[in-house]
Design a protein around this motif. Structure first.
Motif, PDB file in Angstrom:
ATOM      1  N   GLY A  68       0.710  -1.358  -0.161  1.00  0.00           N
ATOM      2  CA  GLY A  68      -0.184   0.003  -0.030  1.00  0.00           C
ATOM      3  C   GLY A  68       0.985   1.187   0.060  1.00  0.00           C
ATOM      4  N   GLY A  69       0.208   2.182   0.055  1.00  0.00           N
ATOM      5  CA  GLY A  69       0.818   3.634   0.128  1.00  0.00           C
ATOM      6  C   GLY A  69       1.662   3.789  -1.010  1.00  0.00           C
ATOM      7  N   GLY A  70       1.271   3.377  -2.332  1.00  0.00           N
ATOM      8  CA  GLY A  70       1.987   3.699  -3.480  1.00  0.00           C
ATOM      9  C   GLY A  70       3.356   3.070  -3.519  1.00  0.00           C
ATOM     10  N   ARG A  71       3.589   2.159  -2.775  1.00  0.00           N
ATOM     11  CA  ARG A  71       4.976   1.498  -2.710  1.00  0.00           C
ATOM     12  C   ARG A  71       4.710   0.253  -3.906  1.00  0.00           C
ATOM     13  NH1 ARG A  71       8.900   2.049   1.222  1.00  0.00           N
ATOM     14  NH2 ARG A  71       9.547   0.002   0.729  1.00  0.00           N
ATOM     15  N   LEU A  72       5.958  -0.047  -4.543  1.00  0.00           N
ATOM     16  CA  LEU A  72       5.875  -1.264  -5.275  1.00  0.00           C
ATOM     17  C   LEU A  72       7.168  -2.199  -5.038  1.00  0.00           C
ATOM     18  CD1 LEU A  72       5.870   1.162  -8.505  1.00  0.00           C
ATOM     19  CD2 LEU A  72       3.994  -0.480  -7.870  1.00  0.00           C
ATOM     20  N   ALA A  73       8.007  -1.929  -4.301  1.00  0.00           N
ATOM     21  CA  ALA A  73       9.070  -2.793  -3.961  1.00  0.00           C
ATOM     22  C   ALA A  73       8.724  -4.195  -3.536  1.00  0.00           C
ATOM     23  CB  ALA A  73      10.205  -2.345  -3.026  1.00  0.00           C
ATOM     24  N   GLU A  74       7.522  -4.232  -2.457  1.00  0.00           N
ATOM     25  CA  GLU A  74       7.200  -5.092  -1.967  1.00  0.00           C
ATOM     26  C   GLU A  74       6.218  -6.114  -2.760  1.00  0.00           C
ATOM     27  OE1 GLU A  74       8.611  -2.414   1.239  1.00  0.00           O
ATOM     28  OE2 GLU A  74       6.880  -2.215  -0.564  1.00  0.00           O
ATOM     29  N   PHE A  75       5.518  -5.466  -3.755  1.00  0.00           N
ATOM     30  CA  PHE A  75       4.713  -6.112  -4.827  1.00  0.00           C
ATOM     31  C   PHE A  75       5.650  -6.715  -5.739  1.00  0.00           C
ATOM     32  CE2 PHE A  75       2.806  -5.887  -8.851  1.00  0.00           C
ATOM     33  CZ  PHE A  75       1.603  -6.576  -8.742  1.00  0.00           C
ATOM     34  N   HIS A  76       6.815  -6.071  -6.110  1.00  0.00           N
ATOM     35  CA  HIS A  76       7.622  -6.839  -7.183  1.00  0.00           C
ATOM     36  C   HIS A  76       8.395  -8.056  -6.282  1.00  0.00           C
ATOM     37  CE1 HIS A  76       7.557  -4.231 -10.718  1.00  0.00           C
ATOM     38  NE2 HIS A  76       6.785  -3.799 -10.132  1.00  0.00           N
ATOM     39  N   ALA A  77       8.623  -7.765  -5.211  1.00  0.00           N
ATOM     40  CA  ALA A  77       9.355  -8.931  -4.643  1.00  0.00           C
ATOM     41  C   ALA A  77       8.418  -9.980  -4.470  1.00  0.00           C
ATOM     42  CB  ALA A  77       9.878  -8.506  -2.896  1.00  0.00           C
ATOM     43  N   LEU A  78       7.190  -9.994  -3.996  1.00  0.00           N
ATOM     44  CA  LEU A  78       6.289 -11.078  -3.905  1.00  0.00           C
ATOM     45  C   LEU A  78       6.017 -11.734  -5.294  1.00  0.00           C
ATOM     46  CD1 LEU A  78       3.435  -9.574  -1.934  1.00  0.00           C
ATOM     47  CD2 LEU A  78       5.087 -11.436  -0.954  1.00  0.00           C
ATOM     48  N   ARG A  79       5.837 -11.085  -6.353  1.00  0.00           N
ATOM     49  CA  ARG A  79       5.819 -11.509  -7.693  1.00  0.00           C
ATOM     50  C   ARG A  79       7.147 -12.464  -7.837  1.00  0.00           C
ATOM     51  NH1 ARG A  79       4.592  -7.825 -13.035  1.00  0.00           N
ATOM     52  NH2 ARG A  79       6.617  -7.073 -12.501  1.00  0.00           N
ATOM     53  N   ALA A  80       8.346 -11.831  -7.682  1.00  0.00           N
ATOM     54  CA  ALA A  80       9.580 -12.623  -7.931  1.00  0.00           C
ATOM     55  C   ALA A  80       9.595 -13.880  -7.051  1.00  0.00           C
ATOM     56  CB  ALA A  80      10.721 -11.949  -7.745  1.00  0.00           C
ATOM     57  N   LEU A  81       9.015 -13.763  -5.668  1.00  0.00           N
ATOM     58  CA  LEU A  81       9.148 -14.973  -4.986  1.00  0.00           C
ATOM     59  C   LEU A  81       8.316 -16.072  -5.486  1.00  0.00           C
ATOM     60  CD1 LEU A  81       9.373 -13.116  -1.361  1.00  0.00           C
ATOM     61  CD2 LEU A  81      10.804 -14.872  -2.371  1.00  0.00           C
ATOM     62  N   ARG A  82       6.974 -15.643  -5.899  1.00  0.00           N
ATOM     63  CA  ARG A  82       6.191 -16.848  -6.412  1.00  0.00           C
ATOM     64  C   ARG A  82       6.675 -17.503  -7.705  1.00  0.00           C
ATOM     65  NH1 ARG A  82       4.426 -19.223  -3.461  1.00  0.00           N
ATOM     66  NH2 ARG A  82       2.720 -18.289  -2.647  1.00  0.00           N
ATOM     67  N   GLN A  83       7.421 -16.701  -8.476  1.00  0.00           N
ATOM     68  CA  GLN A  83       7.743 -17.227  -9.744  1.00  0.00           C
ATOM     69  C   GLN A  83       9.095 -18.204  -9.285  1.00  0.00           C
ATOM     70  OE1 GLN A  83       8.959 -13.695 -11.790  1.00  0.00           O
ATOM     71  NE2 GLN A  83       6.972 -13.569 -12.602  1.00  0.00           N
ATOM     72  N   ARG A  84       9.951 -17.998  -8.175  1.00  0.00           N
ATOM     73  CA  ARG A  84      11.081 -18.670  -7.862  1.00  0.00           C
ATOM     74  C   ARG A  84      10.489 -19.992  -6.779  1.00  0.00           C
ATOM     75  NH1 ARG A  84      16.449 -16.473  -4.567  1.00  0.00           N
ATOM     76  NH2 ARG A  84      17.446 -18.678  -4.509  1.00  0.00           N
ATOM     77  N   PHE A  85       9.740 -19.680  -6.148  1.00  0.00           N
ATOM     78  CA  PHE A  85       9.154 -20.707  -5.313  1.00  0.00           C
ATOM     79  C   PHE A  85       7.661 -20.967  -5.324  1.00  0.00           C
ATOM     80  CE2 PHE A  85      12.844 -18.468  -2.986  1.00  0.00           C
ATOM     81  CZ  PHE A  85      13.809 -19.521  -3.055  1.00  0.00           C
ATOM     82  N   ALA A  86       7.225 -21.907  -5.926  1.00  0.00           N
ATOM     83  CA  ALA A  86       5.846 -22.091  -6.152  1.00  0.00           C
ATOM     84  C   ALA A  86       5.089 -22.464  -5.020  1.00  0.00           C
ATOM     85  CB  ALA A  86       5.760 -23.361  -7.348  1.00  0.00           C
ATOM     86  N   HIS A  87       5.724 -22.972  -3.863  1.00  0.00           N
ATOM     87  CA  HIS A  87       5.045 -23.864  -2.748  1.00  0.00           C
ATOM     88  C   HIS A  87       5.224 -22.796  -1.515  1.00  0.00           C
ATOM     89  CE1 HIS A  87       3.454 -26.845  -5.323  1.00  0.00           C
ATOM     90  NE2 HIS A  87       4.794 -27.147  -5.520  1.00  0.00           N
ATOM     91  N   LEU A  88       6.050 -21.685  -1.401  1.00  0.00           N
ATOM     92  CA  LEU A  88       6.512 -20.873  -0.202  1.00  0.00           C
ATOM     93  C   LEU A  88       5.333 -20.242   0.173  1.00  0.00           C
ATOM     94  CD1 LEU A  88       8.692 -19.976   1.573  1.00  0.00           C
ATOM     95  CD2 LEU A  88       9.001 -18.014  -0.187  1.00  0.00           C
ATOM     96  N   PRO A  89       4.917 -20.259   1.331  1.00  0.00           N
ATOM     97  CA  PRO A  89       3.572 -19.407   1.765  1.00  0.00           C
ATOM     98  C   PRO A  89       3.943 -17.844   1.584  1.00  0.00           C
ATOM     99  CG  PRO A  89       4.045 -21.383   3.418  1.00  0.00           C
ATOM    100  CD  PRO A  89       5.106 -21.166   2.595  1.00  0.00           C
TER     101      PRO A  89
END
Length: 393
Positions: A68-89
Motif C-alpha cells: 500500500g501507500g504507493g509502494r512497489l518494492a514489496e509487490f515486485h518482491a512477492l511476484r519474484a518470490l512466487r515465480q521462484r518458489f511455487a509452494h512458499l507460503p
C-alpha cells in the motif's frame, strides 16, 4: 517460526512503516523470528527483484508483506518470490484495497513517452495502461496464500476486484498500542483534533470551512471550541509532493477568521502522540477519496490516525471515505458524506450542542482499544501464519 517481513520500517515516515514496526515487535514478543531481507533498499522494485534472486531463502517458513501507500518494492518482491518458489507460503496485509498497488513501476511503450509530456497526458497514459496493471495485480493476488485487510468492506472489495477465493481472505483490524486510559479533559472548551500526515487530499480545507461556518452561525462557539492540526508535515508521498501546503492552510485560516481558534502541533515525536490525542475530546478526519484513484477503482482502506483515536480512547467524526463508516460503527463516532462541508458543519454543531457525546464515544473507543492491542493482533497474525504454513487453504 521464521518469517521474512517485506515492508518499510521506521524511521521511514509513513503509516505503513509505523504499522509494520509495531507488528514486527509484537510478533517477536510472541517468539516469532523475523527477518527483513529488503531493509535499506527503499522503494526500488528492481532492487527488490535483485534481492529476491540473490538471497538464500532456506529456513524461511513464510514471507509476509505490507502492501500500500504507493509502494512497489514489496509487490515486485512477492511476484519474484512466487515465480521462484511455487509452494512458499506468501501472505500480505493490503492497506489500500480494492487494489494491491494501483500503478505500475513504469508505463509500457509507447505510453511511456507520455510520461515526459505536459499534464494531463501522463495521467491519461496511466489510465490507458491500467488494464495491464490490473492483470499483474490479479496474477500476484491469486498466487498468494492469504491476503489480510483491516476491514470487512476492504476484504469484500479486494476479493471481488482481484477474483479471489474466500479461503484466501482474512480480516484483522488495525492493531493499536496498549495506552493507559485517561479521562476526557473538561468539556469546555471542546477540543477537536485533526491528526495525521498533513498534505492535500485529506479534506483539511473542508474541516476549516465547516468550523468557520459553525462559528459564523453560533458566534458564542468561538470561545467554546478549538481545533488542533497535528501530525507529520513531510511524509513520504505516494501521489506527488505537498509543496507549500502548510502556507496555503495558514492563509486559509486567516481568511476564515480562525487564527484565534486553531492550534498547531507539527511533527510530533512518537512519545507525544498519545498525550496529544488524549488532551482532546474528538478526532476529526474529513478525508476525501482521490479523484484520480476513482478512475482506477474504489479505495477501501482505513486510517492509522483512526486507530490512534481508538487506542487513546477517543471518538471520531469522519467522512464516509474509504472504510471509515465501518470503523466508527461501534458507537465510537459519527460519519458525514465526504466533501459535504454543510454536513460536517452540522456534525460539529451537534457535538457542540451535546458535548456528552464525546464521553459516550470515548467509552466505546476504550472498549474497542482493549480488543485491538498489538499483542492480541499479533496473536491473530501468528495463527494465520501457522494455518498458511500448514497449507490449510
Amino acid at each position: 517460526m521464521h518469517i521474512a517481513l517485506l515492508a518499510p520500517l521506521p524511521p521511514e515516515q509513513n503509516g505503513i512503516a509505523d504499522y509494520a514496526g509495531h507488528l514486527k515487535q509484537a510478533l517477536q514478543k510472541l517468539g516469532v523470528q523475523i527477518s527483513t531481507p529488503l531493509a535499506g533498499i527503499g522503494n526500488d522494485p528492481h532492487e527488490a527483484e535483485r534481492h529476491v534472486a540473490q538471497i538464500h531463502w532456506q529456513g524461511i517458513d513464510l514471507v509476509h508483506a505490507e502492501l500500500g501507500g504507493g509502494r512497489l518494492a514489496e509487490f515486485h518482491a512477492l511476484r519474484a518470490l512466487r515465480q521462484r518458489f511455487a509452494h512458499l507460503p506468501l501472505t500480505a496485509t493490503v492497506h489500500d484495497p480494492e487494489r494491491l498497488v494501483w500503478r505500475r513501476a513504469s508505463l509500457p511503450w509507447p505510453l511511456s513517452i507520455a510520461g515526459k509530456l505536459p499534464s494531463p497526458l501522463p495521467q491519461v497514459a496511466t489510465v490507458l495502461s491500467d488494464p495491464l496493471c490490473l492483470h499483474e495485480e490479479r496474477q500476484v493476488a491469486r498466487g498468494m496464500t492469504r491476503l489480510v485487510t483491516l476491514t470487512h468492506a476492504g476484504s469484500a472489495a479486494l476479493r471481488e476486484r482481484m477474483g479471489l477465493a474466500q479461503a484466501q481472505m482474512a480480516v484483522i483490524p488495525h492493531g493499536n498500542l496498549d495506552i493507559a486510559p485517561l479521562p476526557l479533559p473538561p468539556l469546555e472548551p471542546l477540543r477537536l483534533l485533526y491528526f495525521g500526515f498533513i498534505y492535500r487530499g485529506k479534506g483539511i480545507e473542508d474541516l476549516l470551512d465547516a468550523l468557520a461556518d459553525c462559528i459564523s452561525a453560533q458566534p458564542a462557539l468561538r470561545e467554546r471550541v478549538r481545533l488542533t492540526l497535528a501530525g507529520g508535515s513531510e511524509p513520504e508521498m505516494a501521489f506527488g509532493p505537498s509543496g507549500s501546503y502548510l502556507d496555503e492552510l495558514r492563509e486559509r485560516i486567516g481568511q476564515l477568521g480562525l487564527i484565534g481558534s486553531i492550534d498547531w502541533q507539527l511533527d510530533l515525536p512518537a512519545e507525544q502522540i498519545a498525550p496529544t490525542i488524549q488532551a482532546h475530546h474528538v478526532m476529526v478526519l474529513p478525508y476525501r477519496e482521490s479523484s484520480k484513484l476513482k478512475l482506477l477503482g474504489k479505495l477501501r482502506g482505513t486510517s492509522g490516525a483512526l486507530s490512534w483515536a481508538v487506542a487513546c480512547g477517543r471518538g471520531a467524526i469522519t467522512s464516509d471515505a474509504r472504510s471509515f463508516a465501518e470503523e466508527v460503527a461501534h458507537g465510537n463516532g459519527m460519519i458525514f458524506p465526504q466533501g459535504d462541508v454543510a454536513a460536517l458543519s452540522q456534525a460539529l454543531s451537534t457535538l457542540c450542542a451535546n458535548p456528552e457525546l464525546a464521553r459516550t464515544w470515548a467509552d466505546r473507543a476504550a472498549s474497542l482499544a482493549k480488543e485491538r492491542v498489538w499483542s492480541r493482533t499479533a496473536e491473530r497474525f501468528r495463527q494465520l501464519f501457522e494455518l498458511a504454513c500448514e497449507g490449510d487453504n
